[in-house]
Design a protein around this motif. Structure first.
Motif, short mmCIF file in Angstrom:
data_model
loop_
_atom_site.label_atom_id
_atom_site.label_comp_id
_atom_site.label_asym_id
_atom_site.label_seq_id
_atom_site.Cartn_x
_atom_site.Cartn_y
_atom_site.Cartn_z
N ARG A 1 32.13 -10.34 36.02
CA ARG A 1 33.24 -9.41 35.76
C ARG A 1 34.37 -9.54 36.76
O ARG A 1 35.42 -8.96 36.58
N PRO B 1 31.61 -2.19 30.99
CA PRO B 1 32.59 -2.97 30.24
C PRO B 1 34.02 -2.50 30.53
O PRO B 1 34.24 -1.31 30.81
N GLY B 2 34.95 -3.43 30.46
CA GLY B 2 36.35 -3.05 30.61
C GLY B 2 36.85 -3.00 32.03
O GLY B 2 38.06 -2.88 32.27
N GLU B 3 35.93 -3.05 33.00
CA GLU B 3 36.29 -3.09 34.43
C GLU B 3 37.45 -2.14 34.76
O GLU B 3 37.40 -0.98 34.42
N GLU C 1 40.41 -1.77 33.57
CA GLU C 1 41.07 -1.20 32.39
C GLU C 1 40.33 0.08 31.95
O GLU C 1 40.96 1.09 31.61
N TYR D 1 34.99 -1.63 23.16
CA TYR D 1 33.73 -2.19 23.66
C TYR D 1 33.50 -3.59 23.07
O TYR D 1 33.10 -4.51 23.78
N TRP E 1 35.75 -5.96 24.82
CA TRP E 1 35.34 -6.18 26.21
C TRP E 1 34.10 -7.07 26.28
O TRP E 1 33.98 -7.91 27.15
N ARG F 1 35.10 -10.62 25.63
CA ARG F 1 35.74 -11.17 26.83
C ARG F 1 34.68 -11.55 27.88
O ARG F 1 34.76 -12.60 28.52
#
Ligand SMILES: C[S@@+](CC[C@H](N)C(=O)[O-])C[C@H]1O[C@@H](n2cnc3c(N)ncnc32)[C@H](O)[C@@H]1O
Length: 243
Positions: free
Chosen positions: A17, A24-26, A28, A187, A190, A193
């Protein structure tokens, strides 16, 4: 496959990550939660299930709030205290917060940690022990839309909660659900990604652990993405205030 919540696995996921995050999404996702929960400077904030500590550090620095992290995993807590020295991290169970010497909290948030707690009643009863009267809660987490289909893949523990549970169980403990932000599509994006990052860095990541661990982790995340795309799994931010 072993649980993803071990210290070693969290460190591996953090590497993928690009920061000490296990959600998820760190960054963001952090900004999204902050735009709803809005901790104020000097407010006391609890990160319930803080993991490696980067989320608490980012939230404390972005808001000027005094963030305290609690996590069951003592090794993660040691790492967080050694790495993010502006904030305090305490080993403990979020279902037994009354046993810890914590200040009263204005805000409680949890990033992908309550899904691992089978007893959501106990979590919200425990939040009562440490919450100030006007406290607000934000829970960013997975949602099980089809628990049977999700369990059949084994990609997450059976404790992932449903929408109904996320509304009704906190209410039984005096917490009204004041808002729900649907994150199903976010989700899925993410996790796509995340898998792309794994594939781009395959050689380096396989060398960090082993090709077998890499493949096992990749399969687990590919299964989660599949569940997200099939609609058996989703994500949401639930907001709560005293009923
Ligand atoms: C997926 S990680 C998320 C960590 C962190 N919130 C983040 O966003 O990076 C889930 C974390 O919840 C913690 N956890 C699970 N059940 C817990 C409990 N009952 N009490 C405290 N921590 C718990 C695990 O040890 C793990 O660090």
């Amino acid at each position: 496959m072993t649980a993803m919540n071990t210290f070693e696995n969290k460190r591996f996921l953090a590497r993928i990550r690009g920061g000490d995050f296990a959600h998820p999404g760190e960054e963001e996702a952090i900004d999204l939660v902050l735009s709803h929960v809005k901790p104020q400077p000097r407010e006391t904030v609890l990160d319930a299930g803080c993991g490696l500590g980067a989320t608490a550090d980012a939230i404390g620095k972005k808001t000027g709030a005094v963030v305290v992290g609690v996590d069951l995993d003592a090794e993660s807590v040691r790492h967080a205290n050694a790495t993010y020295r502006d904030f305090q991290f305490i080993p403990g169970d979020v279902t037994k917060l009354g046993e810890l010497a914590l200040p009263k909290m204005d805000v409680i948030y949890a990033f992908n940690s309550l899904y691992a707690c089978p007893d959501l009643d106990a979590c919200f009863a425990s939040f009562n022990e440490v919450a100030n009267p006007g406290a607000r809660i934000g829970v960013f987490d997975y949602i099980a839309y089809d628990a049977g289909a999700l369990a059949a893949t084994g990609c997450l523990p059976p404790s992932v909660h449903s929408m109904t549970q996320m509304r009704q169980l906190p209410e039984r403990q005096g917490w009204a659900c004041t808002g729900i932000v649907n994150l199903d599509l976010a989700y899925a994006a993410w996790y796509a990604r995340f898998l792309a990052r794994m594939d781009e860095n395959r050689e380096m990541l396989a060398a960090v652990r082993s090709p077998e661990v890499f493949e096992a982790v990749r399969k687990r995340y590919a299964d989660m993405l599949h569940c997200l795309e099939q609609g058996t799994l989703g994500g949401a931010l639930h907001l709560y205030a005293r009923a």
